[in-house]
Design an enzyme around this catalytic site. Structure first.
Site, PDB file in Angstrom:
ATOM      1  CB  THR A   1       0.517   3.759   5.010  1.00 42.33           C
ATOM      2  OG1 THR A   1      -0.758   4.319   4.665  1.00 42.33           O
ATOM      3  CG2 THR A   1       0.989   4.259   6.356  1.00 42.33           C
TER       4      THR A   1
ATOM      5  CB  ALA B   1      -5.365  -1.585   8.136  1.00 37.56           C
ATOM      6  CG  ASP B   2      -8.021  -1.427   2.978  1.00 37.47           C
ATOM      7  OD1 ASP B   2      -7.927  -2.654   2.816  1.00 37.47           O
ATOM      8  OD2 ASP B   2      -7.325  -0.609   2.340  1.00 37.47           O
TER       9      ASP B   2
ATOM     10  N   GLY C   1       0.836  -1.206   0.000  1.00 39.62           N
ATOM     11  CA  GLY C   1       0.000   0.000   0.000  1.00 39.62           C
ATOM     12  C   GLY C   1       0.864   1.247   0.000  1.00 39.62           C
TER      13      GLY C   1
ATOM     14  CD  GLU D   1      -1.304  -6.532   2.751  1.00 35.02           C
ATOM     15  OE1 GLU D   1      -2.501  -6.785   3.012  1.00 35.02           O
ATOM     16  OE2 GLU D   1      -0.931  -5.436   2.283  1.00 35.02           O
TER      17      GLU D   1
HETATM   18  O1  DER Z   1      -4.432  -3.999   1.069  1.00 45.45           O
HETATM   19  C1  DER Z   1      -4.119  -3.690   2.249  1.00 45.45           C
HETATM   20  O2  DER Z   1      -4.646  -4.204   3.252  1.00 45.45           O
HETATM   21  C2  DER Z   1      -3.068  -2.630   2.405  1.00 45.45           C
HETATM   22  O3  DER Z   1      -2.506  -2.655   3.644  1.00 45.45           O
HETATM   23  C3  DER Z   1      -3.606  -1.319   1.961  1.00 45.45           C
HETATM   24  O4  DER Z   1      -4.963  -1.336   1.692  1.00 45.45           O
HETATM   25  C4  DER Z   1      -3.311  -0.102   2.800  1.00 45.45           C
HETATM   26  O5  DER Z   1      -3.247   0.907   1.840  1.00 45.45           O
HETATM   27  P1  DER Z   1      -2.856   2.401   2.104  1.00 45.45           P
HETATM   28  O6  DER Z   1      -1.708   2.387   3.096  1.00 45.45           O
HETATM   29  O7  DER Z   1      -2.444   2.883   0.759  1.00 45.45           O
HETATM   30  O8  DER Z   1      -4.088   3.048   2.636  1.00 45.45           O
END
Ligand code: DER
Length: 237
Positions: free
Chosen positions: A33, A92-93, A31, A112
């Site tokens: 972050t 995470a989302d 992702g 993950e």
């Molecule tokens: O797919 C996931 O779970 C990732 O961790 C991701 O969705 C987090 O994305 P972001 O850091 O771009 O919000």
């Protein structure tokens, strides 16, 4: 950009608080972050000895992030056999107050989860937008990775659990048909409305924001739904 700086400060704090000096294996999630997490790791002082740390990626984007940062990663054909991963950092989302997470917005959830479950410590790095009183408040659905051959069955199983809107994740741009994960699988996005915390089950009064609970026939408590989905996904717990 206030969101990028929120991600960056979350990443700097997470690395400062949880990156151990002379770590042997560190998991790196996927992702946007996590890119800030890798930057914060690169900025660690020499005393952390990160040149001898082995970074375990969780997919092609994670591997590319490590490559671009000049960090050494293992050829991820298998998890380290002889030991656990010291710390796994990931995004995470959505996260609720019990630290339950919705993951899979980037379709990297299989590797993950594999790395997270083989780590002594899992550090979720998320800016303020991700924290909600209950999962499903903002992130609309629960992503499920599925073997293409099983896709239609899994969609039916998720609908039977109450997710009327469960459907394959289609490529939005420049990809007709469903997207493929790094494992060459499909993703099913299954909306279950707001997922309840343990303390909510059986509570009489409406939840604080009173909005319509759930979107399926039934309400789900987070852990109970996670167990059902693990069975469907066949993910090792
Ligand atoms: O797919 C996931 O779970 C990732 O961790 C991701 O969705 C987090 O994305 P972001 O850091 O771009 O919000």
């Amino acid at each position: 950009d206030p969101i990028e700086s929120a991600k960056r400060s979350a990443a700097i704090r997470a690395v400062a608080d949880h990156f151990p000096p002379s770590a042997r294996y560190i998991g790196i999630g996927s992702g946007s972050t996590i890119v800030h997490v890798v930057d914060a790791i690169r900025a660690l002082p020499a005393s952390y000895n990160t040149a001898s740390t082995i970074f375990v990626p969780t997919g092609y984007q994670s591997r590319q992030t490590l490559y671009n940062a000049g960090l050494r990663d293992i050829k991820f054909d298998s998890l380290p056999r002889d030991t656990l991963i010291d710390v796994a950092f990931d995004g995470a989302d959505e996260v609720d107050e019990e630290l339950n997470c919705i993951k899979g917005g980037g379709a990297c959830l299989y590797q993950e989860k594999l790395v997270a479950t083989h780590a002594r410590k899992f550090v979720c790095v998320a800016d303020h937008r991700k924290l909600q009183a209950r999962l499903g408040s903002k992130w609309p659905s629960v992503p499920v990775e599925v073997e293409p051959l099983a896709a239609n069955t899994v969609v039916e199983q998720l609908r039977a659990l109450g997710s009327k809107g469960a459907k394959l994740r289609e490529g939005q741009m420049a990809k007709a048909g469903p997207i493929k994960t790094d494992q060459d699988n499909f993703i099913v996005d299954a909306p279950f409305g707001r997922l309840l915390l343990k303390g909510d089950v059986g509570r009489k009064e409406k939840l604080e924001d009173g909005e319509e609970k759930g979107t399926g026939e039934r309400e789900w408590e987070v852990e109970a739904l996670a167990k059902e989905i693990k069975l469907i996904e066949g993910v090792l717990s």
